[in-house]
Write a protein that holds these residues in place. Structure first.
Motif, PDB file in Angstrom:
ATOM      1  N   PRO A   1       2.337   5.252  18.655  1.00  0.00           N
ATOM      2  CA  PRO A   1       1.402   6.392  18.672  1.00  0.00           C
ATOM      3  C   PRO A   1       2.037   7.694  18.208  1.00  0.00           C
ATOM      4  O   PRO A   1       1.367   8.541  17.629  1.00  0.00           O
ATOM      5  CB  PRO A   1       0.971   6.490  20.138  1.00  0.00           C
ATOM      6  N   ARG A   2       3.343   7.865  18.467  1.00  0.00           N
ATOM      7  CA  ARG A   2       3.968   9.118  18.029  1.00  0.00           C
ATOM      8  C   ARG A   2       5.359   8.835  17.486  1.00  0.00           C
ATOM      9  O   ARG A   2       6.158   8.150  18.124  1.00  0.00           O
ATOM     10  CB  ARG A   2       4.020  10.130  19.178  1.00  0.00           C
ATOM     11  N   LEU A   3       5.615   9.371  16.318  1.00  0.00           N
ATOM     12  CA  LEU A   3       6.852   9.058  15.620  1.00  0.00           C
ATOM     13  C   LEU A   3       7.615  10.317  15.230  1.00  0.00           C
ATOM     14  O   LEU A   3       7.019  11.349  14.910  1.00  0.00           O
ATOM     15  CB  LEU A   3       6.550   8.273  14.338  1.00  0.00           C
TER      16      LEU A   3
ATOM     17  N   PRO B   1      -7.216  21.030   8.564  1.00  0.00           N
ATOM     18  CA  PRO B   1      -8.032  19.999   7.900  1.00  0.00           C
ATOM     19  C   PRO B   1      -7.179  18.997   7.113  1.00  0.00           C
ATOM     20  O   PRO B   1      -7.476  17.797   7.121  1.00  0.00           O
ATOM     21  CB  PRO B   1      -8.926  20.802   6.949  1.00  0.00           C
ATOM     22  N   ILE B   2      -6.107  19.466   6.472  1.00  0.00           N
ATOM     23  CA  ILE B   2      -5.263  18.540   5.701  1.00  0.00           C
ATOM     24  C   ILE B   2      -4.545  17.589   6.650  1.00  0.00           C
ATOM     25  O   ILE B   2      -4.464  16.384   6.421  1.00  0.00           O
ATOM     26  CB  ILE B   2      -4.244  19.323   4.840  1.00  0.00           C
ATOM     27  N   LYS B   3      -4.063  18.154   7.752  1.00  0.00           N
ATOM     28  CA  LYS B   3      -3.405  17.340   8.773  1.00  0.00           C
ATOM     29  C   LYS B   3      -4.385  16.273   9.293  1.00  0.00           C
ATOM     30  O   LYS B   3      -4.040  15.099   9.405  1.00  0.00           O
ATOM     31  CB  LYS B   3      -2.929  18.258   9.903  1.00  0.00           C
ATOM     32  N   ARG B   4      -5.596  16.692   9.571  1.00  0.00           N
ATOM     33  CA  ARG B   4      -6.616  15.782  10.098  1.00  0.00           C
ATOM     34  C   ARG B   4      -6.919  14.668   9.088  1.00  0.00           C
ATOM     35  O   ARG B   4      -7.126  13.526   9.450  1.00  0.00           O
ATOM     36  CB  ARG B   4      -7.882  16.592  10.378  1.00  0.00           C
ATOM     37  N   ALA B   5      -6.926  15.027   7.815  1.00  0.00           N
ATOM     38  CA  ALA B   5      -7.267  14.045   6.782  1.00  0.00           C
ATOM     39  C   ALA B   5      -6.160  12.990   6.636  1.00  0.00           C
ATOM     40  O   ALA B   5      -6.448  11.822   6.389  1.00  0.00           O
ATOM     41  CB  ALA B   5      -7.492  14.751   5.447  1.00  0.00           C
ATOM     42  N   LEU B   6      -4.910  13.406   6.797  1.00  0.00           N
ATOM     43  CA  LEU B   6      -3.808  12.484   6.520  1.00  0.00           C
ATOM     44  C   LEU B   6      -3.189  11.888   7.783  1.00  0.00           C
ATOM     45  O   LEU B   6      -2.591  10.816   7.747  1.00  0.00           O
ATOM     46  CB  LEU B   6      -2.727  13.200   5.696  1.00  0.00           C
TER      47      LEU B   6
ATOM     48  N   LYS C   1      -4.664  10.818  13.880  1.00  0.00           N
ATOM     49  CA  LYS C   1      -4.311  10.524  15.271  1.00  0.00           C
ATOM     50  C   LYS C   1      -3.103  11.334  15.747  1.00  0.00           C
ATOM     51  O   LYS C   1      -2.641  11.160  16.872  1.00  0.00           O
ATOM     52  CB  LYS C   1      -4.023   9.036  15.422  1.00  0.00           C
ATOM     53  N   GLY C   2      -2.594  12.206  14.896  1.00  0.00           N
ATOM     54  CA  GLY C   2      -1.480  13.062  15.309  1.00  0.00           C
ATOM     55  C   GLY C   2      -0.222  12.286  15.656  1.00  0.00           C
ATOM     56  O   GLY C   2       0.443  12.582  16.640  1.00  0.00           O
ATOM     57  N   ARG C   3       0.138  11.317  14.818  1.00  0.00           N
ATOM     58  CA  ARG C   3       1.352  10.525  15.077  1.00  0.00           C
ATOM     59  C   ARG C   3       2.612  11.285  14.716  1.00  0.00           C
ATOM     60  O   ARG C   3       3.687  11.010  15.229  1.00  0.00           O
ATOM     61  CB  ARG C   3       1.343   9.257  14.209  1.00  0.00           C
ATOM     62  N   PHE C   4       2.486  12.186  13.793  1.00  0.00           N
ATOM     63  CA  PHE C   4       3.671  12.839  13.229  1.00  0.00           C
ATOM     64  C   PHE C   4       3.870  14.251  13.776  1.00  0.00           C
ATOM     65  O   PHE C   4       2.955  14.822  14.359  1.00  0.00           O
ATOM     66  CB  PHE C   4       3.557  12.888  11.701  1.00  0.00           C
TER      67      PHE C   4
END
Lengths: 474, 348
Positions: free
Chosen positions: B20-22, B334-339, B342-345
């Motif tokens: 889930p988070r990396l 928005p760019i973060k959301r698109a790529l 799930k907020g893994r990075f």
């Protein structure tokens, strides 16, 4: 209030165009084969007016296209049928020119060459020099990541933009980047440059300026074949030199340029222009090496500019080549595919073969240093089917460039013209990632709708974007 | 702390889909950026190394993101070429991907530009495990959204970089360095300002506070002597000429002057900001690229002073809050959301 009524409240009559005769000049850009009738054109004079117009578009779901001088060769500023055109030419002020900081802050309607003209008294200039630079605006240069003849050494527009103030398609104003050459955090201004107006409109642009080179050494070499000229370029590179520009013209372009501006070029199969630039002591040494390399490259004639006037004469023919070739033929298409430099010879041979197969003449003028071809496909639009044949030939050239490991476009952008070829260069996942970013920043699909992305239709909700693409690429 | 070592693109995709988070890590030379935080799995990319394509006559190479810069530079040097943005921390094991994620350049960026000016293309795995390519492998390219530029300074926010393509240039045939001491900072800044606007094609132009300038020239050995002399007469000072200057600049670009400081930061600077920066409690430091780039060593109160003063900076080691300020929300989110929905990075 309806959309037009609200526009009228924002713009006085002279700066809101809705009559057929007033709209006509905005129906197309330099890719004249495409025309679209917008609903209206507005002529903002301040950034606040652009922001208000974009917000209005967002509220009413009206697509918009920002444009400058309309020099796009890929149909990048083609209006959307029934949409709004934001014509930004009146926003043409250089807001700040700070020679100490080596930056200029400009409005999007400032003409490219004007920046260098204004920076010249301080010994500075703005490096990107697309051939359109006496006309094209920086807003357009930013949208399309414009290049020019010096990209190998100096990079493209993205490398010279330090900061941007942008209005997003939802009408939010953001500041990206800063006045330093270095930044921290994601390079969002670098990302914005080259997205062809799909992610917003640049309101203010901070440019870096460079000291104007002290000395130039400009050489013109004649060759018996295009391939020999191409090989000479490779030899120059292998010698460890890094010229500011290397340009090649073929016989057809040479003849055309000669007829148009009498540059005094030798009438041969291929001409190579190499220009060195830098501190005078360094250029002197580089020139010796260049003389040796060119001497061994099989050049049939070599000329070296002995004065600034002679240098300008050498460049005059090259710069006039496009319009000159235009005089040879009623119509032409310009492509700007890129190939790895070492594949230039192969690419040119194949273009020659395609030209014969399609029965259409192709003139070649190109930036050899960075592998950026500019084949001009000559045709007569009045002859039945000739435009279609020319487009097909141009398409074959694009596919060739991608096949050789290059790109669909070096500097003109994808626009409407090449979006059908995007799947040649990019995998479905690459294009879907672009679609997702577009959708996240522009959920209504309003900013320069219909450009770049092959999946994007005229209506963002037509059948659902992702479904369409999924099927298209299945 | 869980740590995984993918050795292929497929394994990176698998890692992204299952954790889930990396927190991606290359050589670990910038520990503030590569140390996993609570709940993060460390994605060690040192197994994804090696040059994939390199055609010296094209001035272009493509390599795995986990390739150590030292390895890369050795190969380039064998062909008389180099990374003109002069990445720092090479001796400490910095990788290509980590350098892009941090967005770092070194002293010789003065001549031809920084990292952002040389990156040509990227292949990355986004937050959903999808492989995305941006840019290309040629020096000029305007097709599609430039995801490669988005990676610069991203701290890995949008995806795990797997492959990167770069432009390179021929290494100068010879170099010389002129070191000039001025009376005080104001005088050094005045000289710096003049030098910046002259067409001298300097390889490096550094200010070592309080008042020393280090100027590096590169080119043909036959021209260098004359250029150094011209510089001396321009400055009306003999200064000190370093004929063998390679080791010195290696030390500078590896940020040797920060050794011993608990906190290392990069600060985007400007000439007109330097007097203010010099009034803050900063430790050992050096202004690169004509004053546009500051690397400084700090104690905690120095970091606080930067933050309180609203001065943008990136922490490379020694603190948890690494980036100030946060990227502009309306464009970044928005760019973060698109790529990375799930907020893994890292970041955002």
């Amino acid at each position: 209030m309806g959309f037009l009524e609200e526009l009228r409240a924002l713009f006085p009559p002279g700066r809101l165009l809705t009559k057929e005769a007033e709209l006509a000049p905005y129906e197309s850009d330099a890719l004249t084969a495409y025309r679209k009738r917008p609903l209206a054109v507005v002529l903002p004079e301040r950034k606040e007016e652009v922001v208000e117009a974009v917000r209005l578009c967002y509220r009413h779901g009206v697509p918009f296209v920002a444009r400058g001088s309309g020099t796009s060769l890929s149909g990048g500023s083609l209006p959307v049928e029934g949409g709004l055109v934001l014509a930004l030419n009146r926003m043409n002020r250089i807001l700040r020119l700070d020679p100490k900081a080596r930056i200029a802050v400009v409005e999007p309607g400032v003409v490219n060459l004007e920046v260098s003209r204004r920076a010249a008294p301080f010994g500075l200039y703005y490096a990107p020099d697309p051939s359109s630079q006496p006309i094209s605006t920086l807003g357009g240069n930013v949208a399309f990541n414009s290049g020019g003849a010096h990209c190998l050494k100096y990079g493209m527009t993205a490398n010279h933009v330090l900061a941007l103030e942008v209005v997003t398609p939802k009408g939010e104003v953001v500041h990206l980047g800063g006045p330093s050459l270095e930044g921290v955090g994601p390079d969002l201004h670098g990302f914005f440059v080259g997205t062809e107006g799909l992610l917003g409109v640049a309101l203010e642009i901070t440019l870096r300026l460079l000291p104007k080179p002290e000395a130039y050494h400009t050489l013109l070499a004649a060759y018996g074949s295009l391939e020999a000229a191409g090989n000479a370029v490779s030899q120059v590179i292998q010698s460890g030199l890094l010229p500011g520009a290397m340009e090649i013209m073929d016989r057809l372009s040479i003849e055309a340029a000669e007829a148009a501006v009498k540059a005094g070029y030798p009438q041969v199969e291929a001409l190579l222009i190499v220009e060195l630039e830098g501190p005078k002591e360094e250029v002197e040494e580089e020139a010796k090496l260049l003389a040796q390399v060119i001497g061994e490259s099989g050049a049939t004639e070599v000329r070296i500019a002995q004065s600034e006037a002679e240098r300008q004469a050498i460049w005059k023919g090259r710069k006039a080549a496009f319009s000159a070739v235009g005089r040879l033929s009623p119509d032409y298409l310009v492509q700007d595919g890129v190939v790895p430099r070492s594949r230039l010879g192969e690419a040119l041979r194949e273009i020659g073969r395609l030209s014969q197969a399609y029965g259409l003449r192709v003139a070649n003028v190109f930036h050899a240093g960075d592998g950026n071809l500019h084949p001009l496909v000559l045709y007569d639009g009045k002859k039945l089917g000739e435009l279609e044949r020319a487009e097909e030939l141009a398409g074959e050239i694009l596919k060739l460039c991608v096949r050789l490991g290059g790109s669909l476009t070096g500097e003109h952008g994808i626009g409407v013209e090449k979006k059908g070829y995007m799947p040649e260069m990019f995998a479905p996942e690459d294009l879907l990632a672009m679609e997702r970013v577009k959708e996240a920043l522009d959920p209504k699909g309003l900013a320069n709708r219909g450009k770049v992305l092959p999946g994007y239709g005229q209506s963002p909700h037509q059948g659902g974007l992702k479904t369409d693409l999924g099927e298209l690429y299945a | 702390m869980p740590e995984i070592f993918p050795s292929s693109l497929e394994e990176v995709r698998e890692a992204v889909r299952t954790h889930p988070r990396l927190r991606p890590k290359g050589g670990g030379s910038k520990p503030a950026l590569s140390s996993p935080q609570e709940g993060e799995t460390l994605l060690n990319l040192s197994g994804l190394r090696g040059i994939l394509e390199y055609a010296p006559e094209e001035f272009v190479f493509t390599a795995y993101a986990g390739t150590p810069l030292k390895e890369l530079e050795e190969t380039l040097r064998a062909h008389g070429q180099y990374l003109p943005f002069h990445p720092p921390l090479v001796e400490q094991g910095a990788t290509l991907g980590g350098t892009v994620a941090a967005g770092l350049s070194g002293p010789m960026r003065e001549r031809f530009g920084g990292l952002r000016d040389f990156i040509l293309g990227v292949r990355f795995v986004d937050g959903e495990g999808r492989v995305v390519r941006g840019g290309g492998k040629v020096v000029k390219n305007a097709a599609g959204f430039p995801f490669h530029r988005l990676m610069v300074g991203s701290l890995g926010a949008f995806g795990v970089m797997v492959e990167l393509s770069f432009k390179v240039f021929p290494y100068p045939r010879a170099t010389r360095t002129l070191r000039v001491g001025l009376a005080h900072t104001a005088e050094a800044l005045a000289v710096l300002q003049d030098l910046r606007t002259l067409p001298l094609d300097l390889l490096a132009l550094d200010l070592v506070p309080p008042a020393t300038l280090e100027i590096r020239l590169g080119g043909f050995p036959e021209s260098l002597e004359k250029r150094v002399q011209r510089l001396q007469s321009l400055l009306q000072r003999e200064g000190e000429v370093l004929r063998e200057d390679e080791a010195h600049w290696e030390g500078v670009r590896n940020l040797a002057f920060l050794e011993g400081s608990p906190i290392w930061v990069k600060v985007p600077s400007r000439l007109d900001l330097i007097p203010h920066l010099e009034s803050l409690p900063l430790g050992p430091r050096r202004y690169l690229a004509g004053g546009d780039l500051l690397y400084a060593g700090l104690e905690p109160h120095g970091l606080k002073a930067l933050r309180d003063g609203g001065i943008p900076h990136l922490v490379l080691r020694g603190a948890q809050e690494v980036l100030f300020p946060s990227p502009p929300e309306a464009f970044f989110a928005p760019i973060k959301r698109a790529l990375d929905p799930k907020g893994r990075f890292p970041l955002g």
